[in-house]
Write an enzyme that holds these catalytic residues in place. Structure first.
Site, PDB file in Angstrom:
ATOM      1  N   ALA A   1      12.810 -20.981   7.421  1.00  0.00           N
ATOM      2  CA  ALA A   1      11.512 -20.552   7.959  1.00  0.00           C
ATOM      3  C   ALA A   1      11.396 -19.236   8.372  1.00  0.00           C
ATOM      4  O   ALA A   1      12.417 -18.789   9.126  1.00  0.00           O
ATOM      5  CB  ALA A   1      11.105 -21.949   8.631  1.00  0.00           C
TER       6      ALA A   1
ATOM      7  N   HIS B   1       0.969  -1.164   0.022  1.00  0.00           N
ATOM      8  CA  HIS B   1       0.046  -0.032  -0.018  1.00  0.00           C
ATOM      9  C   HIS B   1       0.720   1.363   0.047  1.00  0.00           C
ATOM     10  O   HIS B   1       1.880   1.334   0.609  1.00  0.00           O
ATOM     11  CB  HIS B   1      -1.015   0.080   1.101  1.00  0.00           C
ATOM     12  CG  HIS B   1      -2.109  -0.928   1.246  1.00  0.00           C
ATOM     13  ND1 HIS B   1      -3.302  -0.796   0.735  1.00  0.00           N
ATOM     14  CD2 HIS B   1      -2.192  -2.255   1.715  1.00  0.00           C
ATOM     15  CE1 HIS B   1      -4.154  -1.694   0.535  1.00  0.00           C
ATOM     16  NE2 HIS B   1      -3.370  -2.605   1.281  1.00  0.00           N
TER      17      HIS B   1
END
Length: 167
Positions: free
Chosen positions: A138, A92
């Protein structure tokens, strides 16, 4: 909707072994999968009106992966995606405290090379290139380019502090 999904070489379905579990396509766009692309379970694809997604031969997506494309995401051949890997080629815009939804997006293409392994909960952000042969551990947030044949992990140190009780 003007969604074009191109699955190459589907002449013999036993030979191509393409398995697509549950794919959720939102918005029009262009998607191209190579041969033997598969997913284990639910996967989401979100494409904007100008979005283009290309996935190379033999790539595998584990449970819960999400590809969010307003510009272009290109994924190479024989990649492995762990559970809940999320890829965003946009974010955004923020220029004031007016409604975020009305400020639009900034987008930049993402390229993930051949033979890459992205571990569980990896997040790939806009404008990133991940070179061939990379392993991303991860929970890593990838916000900058990774050169070929690299292993990327985040610190696994635990900060443990006692709870101090007061009466």
């Amino acid at each position: 909707m003007n969604i074009l999904i191109r699955l190459r070489n589907l002449k013999n379905s036993l030979q191509t072994k393409i398995r697509i579990a549950i794919w959720s396509l939102e918005y029009p766009g262009r998607v191209e999968f190579g041969d033997c692309v598969s997913s284990r379970d639910v996967m989401r694809l979100r494409l904007g009106p100008e979005g283009s997604l290309v996935v190379g031969d033999g790539t595998f997506f584990n449970n819960g992966c999400s590809l969010n494309c307003m510009k272009r995401i290109e994924i190479g051949r024989n990649c492995l995606f762990g559970e809940n890997v999320t890829v965003y080629d946009h974010n955004h815009r923020f220029s004031s405290f007016s409604r975020l939804a009305e400020q639009g997006y900034k987008s930049a293409s993402i390229k993930i090379g051949d033979n890459c392994w992205l571990g569980t909960n990896v997040v790939v952000l806009k404008g990133v290139t991940i070179g061939d042969g990379c392993v991303v551990g991860a929970n890593v947030v990838v916000a900058s380019d990774i050169p070929p044949d690299s292993i990327v992990t985040q610190s696994r140190d635990l900060n443990i502090a006692p709870i101090i009780r007061t009466n």
